[in-house]
Design a protein around this motif. Structure first.
Motif, PDB file in Angstrom:
ATOM      1  N   SER A 180       0.822  -1.220   0.000  1.00  0.00           N
ATOM      2  CA  SER A 180       0.000   0.000   0.000  1.00  0.00           C
ATOM      3  C   SER A 180       0.852   1.263   0.000  1.00  0.00           C
ATOM      4  CB  SER A 180      -0.943  -0.001   1.204  1.00  0.00           C
ATOM      5  OG  SER A 180      -0.215  -0.116   2.418  1.00  0.00           O
ATOM      6  N   LYS A 181       1.988   1.243   0.703  1.00  0.00           N
ATOM      7  CA  LYS A 181       2.848   2.417   0.765  1.00  0.00           C
ATOM      8  C   LYS A 181       3.467   2.726  -0.592  1.00  0.00           C
ATOM      9  CE  LYS A 181       6.693   2.123   3.090  1.00  0.00           C
ATOM     10  NZ  LYS A 181       7.625   2.034   4.230  1.00  0.00           N
ATOM     11  N   LEU A 182       3.970   1.683  -1.268  1.00  0.00           N
ATOM     12  CA  LEU A 182       4.544   1.893  -2.595  1.00  0.00           C
ATOM     13  C   LEU A 182       3.472   2.278  -3.605  1.00  0.00           C
ATOM     14  CD1 LEU A 182       7.051  -1.109  -2.770  1.00  0.00           C
ATOM     15  CD2 LEU A 182       7.630   1.312  -2.545  1.00  0.00           C
ATOM     16  N   LYS A 183       2.323   1.643  -3.488  1.00  0.00           N
ATOM     17  CA  LYS A 183       1.233   1.917  -4.421  1.00  0.00           C
ATOM     18  C   LYS A 183       0.767   3.363  -4.307  1.00  0.00           C
ATOM     19  CE  LYS A 183      -3.118  -0.184  -5.954  1.00  0.00           C
ATOM     20  NZ  LYS A 183      -4.129  -1.229  -5.636  1.00  0.00           N
ATOM     21  N   SER A 184       0.752   3.882  -3.089  1.00  0.00           N
ATOM     22  CA  SER A 184       0.295   5.263  -2.880  1.00  0.00           C
ATOM     23  C   SER A 184       1.269   6.284  -3.439  1.00  0.00           C
ATOM     24  CB  SER A 184       0.084   5.513  -1.380  1.00  0.00           C
ATOM     25  OG  SER A 184       1.321   5.458  -0.680  1.00  0.00           O
ATOM     26  N   GLU A 185       2.525   5.883  -3.673  1.00  0.00           N
ATOM     27  CA  GLU A 185       3.533   6.800  -4.198  1.00  0.00           C
ATOM     28  C   GLU A 185       3.488   6.920  -5.722  1.00  0.00           C
ATOM     29  OE1 GLU A 185       5.401   8.786  -2.687  1.00  0.00           O
ATOM     30  OE2 GLU A 185       5.436   8.102  -0.614  1.00  0.00           O
ATOM     31  N   ILE A 186       2.753   6.030  -6.385  1.00  0.00           N
ATOM     32  CA  ILE A 186       2.707   6.056  -7.851  1.00  0.00           C
ATOM     33  C   ILE A 186       2.183   7.387  -8.382  1.00  0.00           C
ATOM     34  CG2 ILE A 186       1.700   4.980  -9.903  1.00  0.00           C
ATOM     35  CD1 ILE A 186       1.796   2.315  -8.455  1.00  0.00           C
ATOM     36  N   PRO A 187       1.049   7.925  -7.845  1.00  0.00           N
ATOM     37  CA  PRO A 187       0.586   9.233  -8.340  1.00  0.00           C
ATOM     38  C   PRO A 187       1.627  10.333  -8.133  1.00  0.00           C
ATOM     39  CG  PRO A 187      -1.133   8.148  -7.071  1.00  0.00           C
ATOM     40  CD  PRO A 187       0.122   7.359  -6.865  1.00  0.00           C
ATOM     41  N   ASN A 188       2.389  10.271  -7.025  1.00  0.00           N
ATOM     42  CA  ASN A 188       3.419  11.286  -6.771  1.00  0.00           C
ATOM     43  C   ASN A 188       4.507  11.260  -7.829  1.00  0.00           C
ATOM     44  OD1 ASN A 188       2.113  12.082  -4.448  1.00  0.00           O
ATOM     45  ND2 ASN A 188       3.336  10.765  -3.110  1.00  0.00           N
ATOM     46  N   VAL A 189       4.832  10.049  -8.292  1.00  0.00           N
ATOM     47  CA  VAL A 189       5.873   9.921  -9.323  1.00  0.00           C
ATOM     48  C   VAL A 189       5.426  10.590 -10.615  1.00  0.00           C
ATOM     49  CG1 VAL A 189       7.129   8.291 -10.762  1.00  0.00           C
ATOM     50  CG2 VAL A 189       6.836   7.826  -8.325  1.00  0.00           C
ATOM     51  N   PHE A 190       4.165  10.343 -11.008  1.00  0.00           N
ATOM     52  CA  PHE A 190       3.661  10.972 -12.225  1.00  0.00           C
ATOM     53  C   PHE A 190       3.570  12.486 -12.063  1.00  0.00           C
ATOM     54  CE2 PHE A 190       2.038   6.641 -12.925  1.00  0.00           C
ATOM     55  CZ  PHE A 190       2.452   6.450 -14.233  1.00  0.00           C
ATOM     56  N   TYR A 191       3.207  12.928 -10.870  1.00  0.00           N
ATOM     57  CA  TYR A 191       3.138  14.367 -10.609  1.00  0.00           C
ATOM     58  C   TYR A 191       4.525  14.997 -10.669  1.00  0.00           C
ATOM     59  CZ  TYR A 191       2.311  18.749  -8.135  1.00  0.00           C
ATOM     60  OH  TYR A 191       2.252  20.065  -7.787  1.00  0.00           O
ATOM     61  N   CYS A 192       5.507  14.261 -10.087  1.00  0.00           N
ATOM     62  CA  CYS A 192       6.888  14.764 -10.071  1.00  0.00           C
ATOM     63  C   CYS A 192       7.487  14.803 -11.472  1.00  0.00           C
ATOM     64  CB  CYS A 192       7.757  13.883  -9.174  1.00  0.00           C
ATOM     65  SG  CYS A 192       7.348  14.031  -7.427  1.00  0.00           S
ATOM     66  N   ALA A 193       7.025  13.899 -12.332  1.00  0.00           N
ATOM     67  CA  ALA A 193       7.570  13.861 -13.689  1.00  0.00           C
ATOM     68  C   ALA A 193       7.358  15.179 -14.418  1.00  0.00           C
ATOM     69  CB  ALA A 193       6.931  12.712 -14.474  1.00  0.00           C
ATOM     70  N   GLY A 194       6.269  15.886 -14.064  1.00  0.00           N
ATOM     71  CA  GLY A 194       5.995  17.158 -14.707  1.00  0.00           C
ATOM     72  C   GLY A 194       6.552  18.330 -13.948  1.00  0.00           C
ATOM     73  N   LYS A 195       6.970  18.097 -12.689  1.00  0.00           N
ATOM     74  CA  LYS A 195       7.473  19.205 -11.867  1.00  0.00           C
ATOM     75  C   LYS A 195       8.727  18.756 -11.114  1.00  0.00           C
ATOM     76  CE  LYS A 195       2.994  21.410 -11.274  1.00  0.00           C
ATOM     77  NZ  LYS A 195       2.100  22.096 -10.329  1.00  0.00           N
ATOM     78  N   ILE A 196       9.700  18.292 -11.848  1.00  0.00           N
ATOM     79  CA  ILE A 196      10.925  17.749 -11.254  1.00  0.00           C
ATOM     80  C   ILE A 196      11.662  18.756 -10.370  1.00  0.00           C
ATOM     81  CG2 ILE A 196      13.206  16.818 -11.771  1.00  0.00           C
ATOM     82  CD1 ILE A 196      11.985  15.384 -14.143  1.00  0.00           C
ATOM     83  N   PRO A 197      11.805  20.030 -10.757  1.00  0.00           N
ATOM     84  CA  PRO A 197      12.596  20.945  -9.931  1.00  0.00           C
ATOM     85  C   PRO A 197      12.026  21.162  -8.535  1.00  0.00           C
ATOM     86  CG  PRO A 197      12.317  21.820 -12.137  1.00  0.00           C
ATOM     87  CD  PRO A 197      11.415  20.626 -12.035  1.00  0.00           C
ATOM     88  N   THR A 198      10.686  21.105  -8.353  1.00  0.00           N
ATOM     89  CA  THR A 198      10.096  21.386  -7.054  1.00  0.00           C
ATOM     90  C   THR A 198       9.547  20.161  -6.373  1.00  0.00           C
ATOM     91  OG1 THR A 198       7.960  21.842  -8.115  1.00  0.00           O
ATOM     92  CG2 THR A 198       9.463  23.703  -7.807  1.00  0.00           C
ATOM     93  N   CYS A 199       9.824  18.989  -6.925  1.00  0.00           N
ATOM     94  CA  CYS A 199       9.197  17.772  -6.413  1.00  0.00           C
ATOM     95  C   CYS A 199       9.878  17.281  -5.141  1.00  0.00           C
ATOM     96  CB  CYS A 199       9.265  16.682  -7.479  1.00  0.00           C
ATOM     97  SG  CYS A 199       8.658  15.115  -6.899  1.00  0.00           S
ATOM     98  N   GLU A 200       9.076  16.892  -4.174  1.00  0.00           N
ATOM     99  CA  GLU A 200       9.555  16.248  -2.959  1.00  0.00           C
ATOM    100  C   GLU A 200       8.648  15.078  -2.638  1.00  0.00           C
ATOM    101  OE1 GLU A 200       9.956  18.789   0.345  1.00  0.00           O
ATOM    102  OE2 GLU A 200      11.352  20.168  -0.615  1.00  0.00           O
TER     103      GLU A 200
END
Length: 310
Positions: A289-309
């Motif tokens: 569940s923890k890894l699965k919940s991070e999937i949307p964050n990865v896609f979000y970070c892909a478009g905003k790499i400089p400010t992604c945390e």
């Protein structure tokens, strides 16, 4: 020119490698980031980092093995070939041990034990994990590095680049070198595979007993522990199916050379062997569940790499 069926199979393996690198890299990076951020790490996440890293290396060896079978280059030199074989077997055995310890950990955490010894293991398993991982690396080296002292009799190149059958010196016959390779392979796989089967059987038995106990209660709500049992069992069984099929495929590839006339057998074996570390990484992400919940964050970070945390 390679036969069309081999071109197709190598293309599929290339896709599997990309998927596997993505999945295993995702697991390793997310858990490592959480480890650095929180200054602590759970036993399961520690095992997952070791497992995903070994899987990435394993997939590199699969690519090199395919290249060495069908393309003439330095990987067919006897010394390089032996070193590659030892590395491949080491990461293969280490990956199997790490998977086994992950499911042993799940089993110990989920099942309620009454026996004093098993209860002590349940209480101390978290502290034992680093030592189990270190021991796995030691055992894997013991069942793989002896390959450095055998002379392969497969299709190799001499140091001058002249590639002909049995062109290296001191070649032993085909049977002895390959039987030694298979013996080491089986030796390194036997104990972790047995532990995985036992773990799966214990979880199934625990689920059966728990389900029968819950039938005594008139409760329409689904018991969360049943879901936990089912998730662990599905994960272990999928691992066993993938590994055993990959195990058989690796045996066929070990017995094959670039001169193999059974092209379909080699092509299918390549695809199956490449599927094990790739597909299982996706399953591990989906059941965590923890890894699965991070999937949307990865896609979000892909478009905003400089400010992604994370």
């Amino acid at each position: 020119m390679l036969p069309p069926v081999l071109i197709v199979s190598i293309t599929i393996v290339a896709i599997e490698v990309i998927v596997g690198f993505t999945g295993n890299g995702f697991i390793a990076i997310i858990n490592s980031i959480n480890w650095i951020k929180n200054k602590t790490i759970s036993s399961a996440d520690m095992i997952l980092i070791f497992l995903s890293t070994s899987r990435c290396i394993l997939q590199v060896t699969i690519v090199i093995h395919i290249h060495s079978l069908y393309f003439t280059d330095v990987t067919k030199l006897a010394s390089v070939y032996k070193a590659f074989g030892a590395v491949w077997m080491f990461v293969n055995h280490a990956s199997l041990w790490f998977s086994t310890w992950l499911y042993v950990l799940y089993c110990v955490k989920i099942i309620n034990f009454n026996q004093r010894l098993l209860l002590q293991i349940k209480l101390r398993i978290s502290g034992m994990v680093p030592w189990l991982l270190l021991g796995s690396l030691v055992v894997s080296s013991m069942t793989s590095f002896p390959l450095l002292w055998i002379t392969p009799s497969t299709y190799l190149c001499s140091s001058t680049g002249n590639c002909r059958e049995n062109s290296t010196e001191h070649i032993t016959n085909w049977d002895s070198s390959h039987l030694y390779l298979l013996l080491l392979y089986f030796t390194g796989c036997f104990i972790p595979l047995v532990l995985s089967v036992v773990t799966s059987a214990l979880l199934i038995d625990s689920l059966w007993k728990h389900t029968k106990k819950m039938q005594c209660y008139k409760n329409s709500l689904r018991d969360p522990l049943v879901d936990v049992h089912l998730t662990a069992i599905k994960s272990i069984i999928s691992f066993l199916v993938l590994y055993l099929s990959g195990f058989a495929a690796q045996i066929l590839l070990t017995l094959s050379t670039s001169q193999s006339k059974d092209v379909w057998k080699v092509a299918v074996s390549l695809v199956i062997a490449g599927a094990y570390p790739s597909v299982h990484s996706i399953i591990l992400i989906l059941v965590n569940s923890k890894l699965k919940s991070e999937i949307p964050n990865v896609f979000y970070c892909a478009g905003k790499i400089p400010t992604c945390e994370f």
